[in-house]
Design an enzyme around this catalytic site. Structure first.
Site, short mmCIF file in Angstrom:
data_model
loop_
_atom_site.label_atom_id
_atom_site.label_comp_id
_atom_site.label_asym_id
_atom_site.label_seq_id
_atom_site.Cartn_x
_atom_site.Cartn_y
_atom_site.Cartn_z
N ASP A 1 0.87 -1.23 0.06
CA ASP A 1 0.13 0.05 0.10
C ASP A 1 0.81 1.26 0.09
O ASP A 1 2.31 1.19 0.16
CB ASP A 1 -0.99 -0.10 1.15
CG ASP A 1 -2.14 0.85 0.82
OD1 ASP A 1 -2.25 1.68 -0.15
OD2 ASP A 1 -3.11 0.75 1.56
C1 NOJ Z 1 -3.90 3.97 0.09
C2 NOJ Z 1 -5.14 3.09 0.43
O1 NOJ Z 1 -5.07 2.38 1.54
C3 NOJ Z 1 -5.29 2.06 -0.89
O2 NOJ Z 1 -6.36 1.26 -0.89
C4 NOJ Z 1 -5.30 2.73 -2.22
O3 NOJ Z 1 -5.40 1.94 -3.28
C5 NOJ Z 1 -3.79 3.50 -2.48
N1 NOJ Z 1 -3.81 4.44 -1.27
C6 NOJ Z 1 -3.53 4.17 -3.46
O4 NOJ Z 1 -4.50 5.30 -3.72
#
Ligand code: NOJ
Length: 763
Positions: free
Chosen positions: A296
């Site tokens: 993430d």
């Molecule tokens: C953080 C989020 O937790 C995740 O779900 C997302 O896909 C990413 N950012 C990218 O934007």
């Protein structure tokens, strides 16, 4: 006066046509020998630096999407891109920008390996569908697959080839802001919905120019953040991990999801990104997942704050060893991985494995055959906001709506809903009613601000006799990158006007709830009430006119106990997307008979949370008259509205439960459902089992089947469910799936608390 005619063919036929048009047969994306050969061939030509490059993903803060967050970042990213040190980017918008970056990767780097373009295509791209929790309330897998299909069509037309969806985290805590992004509290429903979304995104041919790679996220346990505070610690037992958290991920892998995203949280002491057990042992080992794992955003570097890694170099080492294949925005791999391999700290075979996984997805997408297949500006123009997409979004929004209450308001037994189209005087109150933005939810980076049909616009199509008052305004704030909008918390100056229009109207529609930006990532709450001054507004209006229809627009279950006691009609509309106002108006005026069912329990009080239907029993279940049993002294144990709950403008009865347990691995349960009301409508029959005694305790009830069907007034249907080992077994505390003999209770009904039951013994 327009007449109320509920015709099945009108909407069902359109929808079937739409599904037929967009849904594809079960996909058959498999690792095939030709792709493996091409992957291996390419891998042999790559330098270590180029391999590490494939494992690096940057956010698109080139000038194409906005200013760089840190000085110099954009330049460094461009340099890296030209050297083949970037494998994927995210958040790059529009075919032109995608093409420009892709051209650098393909024409200027030594091997010309195309980039992946990732994006959070969560519930639509331009045409917005309801938030995922809302879609889940439809219990309609075909419609959900269709929604993801359209999202993929629009996103791929805009240059995107990879979505960070579906989020398949099971969530039991309504305080957590991201409950809006999942399918609720149940692993059975959550698995089915996750698979439907993956099928919609990926279609049956990943190399087609209108399908995109999906991501099952966040692996694992992110939905169990302590106290519902986003990014917080997760500490769960093995039974919950194996039986509740992991099943939707396993279902995703079994259905060829191309990528999995790990998560920000610590799971039982180990950050997910550095968690070898989760990534190598379970996902890539036991489940044989052959796509790749993306971290993430910055979840690697956050291991320093977790107290698990000393510095960025250790982050790179721990993440790579644990099996996190691609680093999103931690800069760990691109900075340190080469050196770690050269010094023998990280084995080259781990790098090769990660790169093969990433290249495999690129080959499956057809990017090596045509890296610009998603960059057709004409297609982009033609497809975004296509009328078919808007029609499907309307259908999905209607299907997501849950009728929570519709009680009699007169002694003759008349209900407020559906509203008569007879020009009675209607007051519409609430800032959300006149808002075209909130309905798009908080995950709407691809869409256009203020592009939803407002509730007021929708209602005006049915009546000219409307008076509107805000009652409580929105407070809009904005940081550089993030929108912040709240419902006013102090100002009651608009109450007077609202009370005035309510007093002079026959019926009041109050549109209250949470703004789209009050839910989602980083938007956890400690309260589950109507935020700001809305509760007071509701009570003030109620004093002058009791004929209130409360339309809720929110991204999580709310504890609206006062409203449930006093307000005669309550409609849960969630954040319904582009077609918000049209969908709500069609439900309110009876052109659509609502059939949604809650995918998450609504508590009576925030203090009951986490509150979920499939809990274990206690040794002191009660209810008892004395003190020493499991209960609260100031609130009932019961939810306000249970999981699976939702009313209709008609009524259904359940009868004739027949269980045929002759074959223990194929138990048949039949039940008759009859529409005993005066309107045609849809029902979701739900089957729950209780495994009465087992080697580890089992939940008081577990959903193991559901069917949605349409019945004319007086019509009956016999519904059949099959229970196999997969439904009757469970995971033991070693993660082994077991089935045990014993007695089971089966309940089939209209929600998790109401139905008819029978029993069988499994030999
Ligand atoms: C953080 C989020 O937790 C995740 O779900 C997302 O896909 C990413 N950012 C990218 O934007």
């Amino acid at each position: 006066m327009r007449q109320f005619i509920f015709k099945r063919p009108a909407y069902i036929v359109t929808f079937i046509v739409f599904l037929f048009h967009f849904s594809l047969p079960a996909q058959t994306i498999k690792t095939n020998e030709a792709i493996e050969a091409r992957v291996n061939d390419l891998l042999r030509k790559m330098t270590l630096e180029e391999k590490v490059g494939q494992m690096n993903q940057y956010n698109g803060f080139w000038e194409v999407t906005g200013p760089a967050p840190k000085e110099g970042t954009a330049k460094q990213k461009y340099d890296h891109l030209r050297k083949g040190m970037v494998g994927a980017v995210l958040n790059v918008k529009g075919t032109e920008n995608v093409r420009r970056l892709q051209e650098i990767a393909v024409k200027e780097t030594r091997l010309g390996i195309p980039l992946l373009f990732g994006y959070d295509v969560i519930h639509g791209q331009k045409t917005m569908f309801p938030i995922p929790l809302g879609e889940a309330a439809s219990w309609d897998l075909g419609a959900i697959e269709g929604s993801a299909r359209i999202a993929a069509i629009e996103a791929s037309a805009m240059g995107i080839n990879w979505t960070f969806a579906p989020m398949v985290d099971i969530t039991r805590d309504a305080r957590w802001g991201r409950v809006m992004e999942g399918a609720g509290e149940d692993p059975y429903l959550g698995s089915k919905i996750g698979v439907a979304r993956i099928k919609g995104f990926q279609g049956n041919d990943l190399s087609a120019n209108n399908t995109i790679a999906a991501t099952a996220k966040h692996f694992a346990g992110y939905g169990f953040a302590e106290a519902g505070r986003d990014y917080n610690t997760v500490d769960v037992g093995t039974s919950t991990l194996y039986n509740i958290i992991l099943p939707p991920f396993k279902a995703a892998v079994d259905n060829n999801v191309q990528t999995v995203m790990n998560s920000f949280n610590v799971l039982n002491g180990i950050p997910a990104t550095g968690n070898k057990f989760l990534q190598r042992d379970v996902l890539k080992g036991d489940w044989k997942f052959n796509g790749f794992i993306v971290s993430d955003w910055g979840s690697g570097i956050e291991m320093i704050d977790h107290g698990f890694a000393n510095d960025l170099k250790e982050v790179a080492e721990l993440s790579a060893r644990a099996g996190s294949d691609m680093d999103m925005e931690s800069y760990a791999y691109v900075t340190h991985l080469k050196e770690l391999v050269e010094s023998g700290k990280v084995d080259m075979s781990l790098i090769d494995d990660a790169v093969k996984r990433i290249l495999r997805v690129k080959f499956q997408l057809g990017l090596f055959d045509d890296p610009y297949r998603y960059c057709d500006a004409v297609r982009e123009k033609e497809l975004i906001y296509h009328p078919d997409h808007l029609a499907a979004a309307l259908e999905m929004a209607k299907r997501s709506i849950v009728l929570l209450k519709n009680s009699n308001t007169t002694s003759q037994g008349s209900q407020l809903l559906p509203l008569k189209k007879d020009q009675q005087k209607i007051a519409v109150i609430g800032a959300l009613a006149d808002d075209k933005n909130s309905a798009l939810g908080s995950w709407r980076i691809g869409s256009d601000d203020n592009s939803a049909v407002s509730v007021l616009e929708g209602i005006k199509k049915y009546s000219a006799n409307i008076k509107y008052a805000k009652g409580a305004d929105l407070v809009i704030g904005k940081t550089d990158f993030i929108n912040e909008v709240k419902i006013n918390e102090t100002d009651k100056s608009e109450f007077k006007a609202a009370v005035q229009v309510a007093r002079n109207s026959d019926v009041v529609i109050m549109v209250l709830g949470e703004h789209g930006f009050q839910t989602g990532e980083g938007r956890s709450r400690t309260k589950l009430d109507l935020p700001g001054v809305q509760q007071q507004l509701l009570e003030e209006v109620y004093k002058v006119n009791k004929k209130i229809i409360l339309v809720l627009m929110n991204g999580r279950p709310l504890a609206i106990t006062w409203a449930d006691k006093y307000i005669p009609a309550i409609v849960e509309a969630w954040q319904p997307g582009s077609q918000c106002g049209n969908a709500i108006a069609q439900v309110l005026f009876g052109d659509y008979n609502p059939a949604g069912k809650l995918p998450m329990t609504f508590p009576r009080s925030v203090g009951q949370v986490p509150l979920y239907y499939n809990h274990y029993n206690t040794g002191r279940p009660g209810p008892k008259s004395e003190v020493f049993w499991s209960h609260y002294s100031d609130e009932s144990n019961k939810p306000l509205y249970p999981f699976g709950y939702g009313l209709s403008y008609t009524n259904f009865t359940y009868s004739n439960l027949i269980i045929n347990d002759a074959d223990p691995s194929n138990i048949k349960v039949r039940v008759t459902v009859t529409n005993i009301g005066k309107r045609a409508g849809e029902e979701v029959a739900q089957l729950y089992i209780t495994d009465k005694m087992a080697s580890i305790v089992r939940p008081v009830k577990e959903l193991k089947g559901f069917k949605k069907f349409f019945l004319q007034p007086g019509e009956a249907i016999e519904v059949e469910f099959i229970l196999r080992d997969t439904e009757l077994g469970f995971f033991d505390n070693n993660g082994k799936f077991v089935t045990e003999p014993g007695e089971f209770v089966v309940m089939v009904g209209t929600n998790s608390q109401e139905g008819i039951s029978g029993m069988f013994a499994r030999k």
